[in-house]
Design a protein around this motif. Structure first.
Motif, PDB file in Angstrom:
ATOM      1  N   PHE A 236      -4.876 -15.440  -1.630  1.00 10.77           N
ATOM      2  CA  PHE A 236      -4.038 -14.297  -1.266  1.00 10.77           C
ATOM      3  C   PHE A 236      -3.277 -14.561   0.033  1.00 10.77           C
ATOM      4  CE2 PHE A 236      -6.978 -11.738  -4.023  1.00 10.77           C
ATOM      5  CZ  PHE A 236      -6.004 -11.331  -4.917  1.00 10.77           C
ATOM      6  N   TYR A 239      -0.327 -16.681  -0.892  1.00 11.69           N
ATOM      7  CA  TYR A 239       0.683 -15.849  -1.571  1.00 11.69           C
ATOM      8  C   TYR A 239       1.463 -15.023  -0.555  1.00 11.69           C
ATOM      9  CZ  TYR A 239       2.789 -12.420  -4.717  1.00 11.69           C
ATOM     10  OH  TYR A 239       3.690 -11.632  -5.374  1.00 11.69           O
ATOM     11  N   TYR A 240       0.747 -14.408   0.370  1.00 10.63           N
ATOM     12  CA  TYR A 240       1.428 -13.561   1.352  1.00 10.63           C
ATOM     13  C   TYR A 240       2.321 -14.397   2.271  1.00 10.63           C
ATOM     14  CZ  TYR A 240       2.261 -10.100   4.977  1.00 10.63           C
ATOM     15  OH  TYR A 240       2.863  -9.258   5.862  1.00 10.63           O
ATOM     16  N   CYS A 275       2.622  -7.296  -2.537  1.00 13.68           N
ATOM     17  CA  CYS A 275       2.687  -8.282  -1.451  1.00 13.68           C
ATOM     18  C   CYS A 275       1.946  -7.774  -0.220  1.00 13.68           C
ATOM     19  CB  CYS A 275       4.138  -8.584  -1.097  1.00 13.68           C
ATOM     20  SG  CYS A 275       5.003  -9.595  -2.302  1.00 13.68           S
ATOM     21  N   ARG A 277      -0.490  -5.583  -0.121  1.00 14.87           N
ATOM     22  CA  ARG A 277      -1.932  -5.531  -0.379  1.00 14.87           C
ATOM     23  C   ARG A 277      -2.581  -6.899  -0.246  1.00 14.87           C
ATOM     24  NH1 ARG A 277      -0.352  -1.958  -4.545  1.00 14.87           N
ATOM     25  NH2 ARG A 277      -0.754  -3.451  -6.221  1.00 14.87           N
ATOM     26  N   THR A 278      -1.865  -7.955  -0.604  1.00 13.82           N
ATOM     27  CA  THR A 278      -2.470  -9.293  -0.539  1.00 13.82           C
ATOM     28  C   THR A 278      -2.860  -9.663   0.890  1.00 13.82           C
ATOM     29  OG1 THR A 278      -0.276 -10.332  -0.398  1.00 13.82           O
ATOM     30  CG2 THR A 278      -1.269 -10.117  -2.581  1.00 13.82           C
ATOM     31  N   TYR A 281      -6.176  -8.038   1.209  1.00 14.77           N
ATOM     32  CA  TYR A 281      -7.108  -8.760   0.362  1.00 14.77           C
ATOM     33  C   TYR A 281      -7.551 -10.049   1.048  1.00 14.77           C
ATOM     34  CZ  TYR A 281      -5.560  -5.800  -3.585  1.00 14.77           C
ATOM     35  OH  TYR A 281      -5.274  -4.746  -4.422  1.00 14.77           O
ATOM     36  N   ILE A 318     -11.080  -5.563  -5.305  1.00 11.39           N
ATOM     37  CA  ILE A 318      -9.726  -5.917  -5.715  1.00 11.39           C
ATOM     38  C   ILE A 318      -9.480  -5.550  -7.172  1.00 11.39           C
ATOM     39  CG2 ILE A 318      -8.093  -7.832  -5.988  1.00 11.39           C
ATOM     40  CD1 ILE A 318      -9.530  -9.203  -3.648  1.00 11.39           C
ATOM     41  N   GLU A 322      -6.495  -2.968  -8.486  1.00  9.06           N
ATOM     42  CA  GLU A 322      -5.408  -3.390  -9.363  1.00  9.06           C
ATOM     43  C   GLU A 322      -5.559  -2.850 -10.782  1.00  9.06           C
ATOM     44  OE1 GLU A 322      -2.759  -4.779  -8.272  1.00  9.06           O
ATOM     45  OE2 GLU A 322      -3.554  -5.015  -6.242  1.00  9.06           O
TER      46      GLU A 322
END
Length: 574
Positions: A236, A239-240, A275, A277-278, A281, A318, A322
């Motif tokens: 995560f 990704y962010y 985005c 939330r990641t 996370y 998580i 989701e």
């Protein structure tokens, strides 16, 4: 410090701030340190205390440059300890509570008026965690001074009959895996971790754990689950780092927004919220993984499988977020330890013995939650809207959902509508529910991130107020008797089954004992894949264990706006 050029270089490559890179480095370094910490013998508790205090000091001062913030945390801890030790009356926990909340609010005010960016790492995050720890500690000591028969089960489990020594208290306050971003937990859990009694749980009879004769320092599965959380955090985080700038709510109020198509705007809001939330996370998965590696995450064994459970300090679910099909599931899965703190230190404490909580308790909990987050107007816009959507979701759950439940559902032994396919109808209801939960969540968090009043209103305006547009017709039709009509449709069916009591608020221990397991997975192979599957499918809180923290007040307000049925059960909405 000598490592600053390194983090400056990492910042240039990643696009993140240097202080954010240092925060992530501290969370990652916590993993090898946790592997050392767990090996400290139970007869050397002072070593464990100093280990945490020194590590947290290095994280906050030389690494993050928060020397003044470290002194503020130390000041809050010392004064709270003196309050707890010197004040003997029933008001002691409230004195400690208002003291720590005042200290934190001063920091929020300083940040707001200093125009400090939300992206900048400063001491308020650690203060928010410490506020939960210190106020919980004060209540635990107060419970230890009360007659045990006056306590509920959770209070009995966390009460402190003896005040710990100052070093042990500081070791708890500055427990290094959680000092930066949490999670918070009770002193009892910390004490059990030090003396290793946290593992003194008997496995269910007939399970592999019950027949395991190997001598282990800690129960099986600790490293596997910690690695899982580390992996989730890194994924995560990556990704962010790549998508975070692209998925910013600032673009909603930017000059390019009016040039986008309607579908592009709607899709971007959903992408943007994921985005954001990641980021949470990532940091919460890393901090929880390090806590698990120290052993404090141990929470007994699965009742059917005998597998160890490591969700004692779980702060986020998580999969629950989701995949949430209701707002209750969504809010129960987010920032779980804060929900527990609000429940145990505010909501329950304001209820007089023998009484039920009402608007006053809900309002106090709402205000506490808002001030805990900060003083920005965006927080209050988000909280009020969250309360409204939670209220709407609750009404759908109680008044509409029963019409879609399959006859085999134990919660609905009713004669239901003649659907062509009952399971398909229920599944479609769940899918629509999931879609509505997600899009409305992604709408209401905009002011939570933009913070200022004008940008928040502008963002909602550019989203065409689509969540408020959904809420308004619902309240209107409820105002003119729809609730009565829906309830009347359920009453004939309710007569065919024994009358069920109105559910009461279920108060569980802060570290819940029972967690759901997916059906059909009782005897799976004992390997890493099964452990990962097991950990990802456990939920932070069972149904009924959480309270409607931010929704309770809105329930009171909105319910009073609606037409009441003239039946004896008019007020039994739940």
């Amino acid at each position: 410090m000598f490592w600053d050029p390194l983090f400056d270089r990492i910042s240039e490559l990643s696009g993140a701030g240097a202080d954010q890179c240092k925060l992530i480095a501290a969370l990652i370094i916590s993993f090898p340190l946790a592997s050392i910490y767990v090996r400290i013998p139970a007869n050397r508790p002072n070593v464990a205390h100093w280990f945490s205090i020194i590590t947290s000091t290095i994280f906050l001062w030389p690494l993050l440059g928060l020397g003044q913030g470290l002194l503020e945390l130390l000041f809050m801890s010392v004064v709270t300890y003196l309050i707890v030790a010197s004040v003997r009356g029933p008001n002691m926990p409230w004195i400690a509570f208002f003291f720590v909340m005042t200290c934190m609010t001063i920091t929020h005010v300083r940040r707001a008026f200093g125009h400090i960016s939300v992206e900048r790492i400063e001491i308020s995050g650690s203060q928010m965690v410490l506020v939960m720890k210190l106020s919980t500690f004060a209540w635990n000591v107060n419970d230890g001074r009360r007659k045990i028969e006056t306590l509920d089960e959770s209070q009995k489990a966390t009460r402190l009959a003896k005040l710990p020594n100052p070093l042990a208290f500081l070791g708890y306050c500055f427990f290094f895996p959680s000092v930066l971003v949490g999670p918070s937990f009770e002193y009892v859990s910390y004490e059990k971790l030090l003396n290793k009694t946290i593992y003194d749980v008997t496995p269910p009879p007939g399970t592999p754990a019950a027949t395991d004769k190997s001598k282990r320092r800690t129960p099986k599965g600790r490293r596997r689950v910690a690695v899982l959380h580390f992996t989730l955090g890194v994924v995560f985080l990556a990704y962010y780092a790549v998508m975070g700038d692209r998925g910013s709510y600032q673009r909603v109020i930017g000059p390019d927004w009016p040039t986008w198509s309607l579908l592009t705007r709607f899709g971007f809001v959903q992408f943007c919220a994921f985005c954001v939330r990641t980021k949470y996370y990532a940091v919460w998965s890393l901090s929880e993984g390090a806590c698990i590696l120290t052993g404090i995450g141990f929470n007994g064994y699965g009742p059917r499988t005998g597998r160890t459970r490591w969700n004692r300090v779980r702060n986020i679910d998580i999969a629950g977020i989701e995949g949430a099909e209701s707002f209750k599931q969504l809010f129960d899965s987010w920032n779980c330890r804060t929900n527990v703190w609000l429940r145990d230190c505010v909501y329950k404490r304001l209820v007089k013995p023998g009484k039920k909580p009402g608007a006053a308790q809900s309002m106090a909990t709402f205000v506490t939650s808002a001030f805990w987050h900060g003083i920005a107007p965006g927080y209050y816009l988000a909280f009020v809207t969250a309360g409204m959507v939670q209220y709407v979701g609750k009404q759908f759950r109680h008044l509409v959902r029963p019409y879609f439940l399959a006859p085999t559902d134990p919660a609905a032994a009713l004669k239901l509508p003649k659907w062509h396919s009952q399971p398909l109808a229920k599944r479609m209801y769940d899918i629509v529910g999931w879609f509505l939960v997600q899009i409305n969540l992604n709408y209401l968090v905009a002011p939570f991130l933009l913070l200022e009043l004008k940008p928040s209103i502008m963002a909602w305006h550019r989203m065409y107020w689509y969540t408020h547009v959904q809420i308004a017709p619902f309240l209107t039709v409820m105002r003119f008797g729809t609730r009565r009509w829906l309830r009347s449709g359920l009453k004939p069916r309710e007569k065919k089954v024994p009358e069920m009591p109105i559910p009461e608020l279920k108060l569980s221990p802060p570290t819940p004992d029972e967690f759901r397991r997916p059906e059909g997975d009782e005897d799976g192979p004992d390997n890493d894949v099964e452990w990962v599957k097991y950990d990802l499918n456990t939920h932070a809180l069972e149904d009924g264990e959480a309270i409607d923290m931010d929704g309770g007040l809105m329930d009171e307000v909105l319910t009073n706006l609606e037409t009441r049925p003239s039946t004896p059960h008019a007020n039994k909405d739940e």
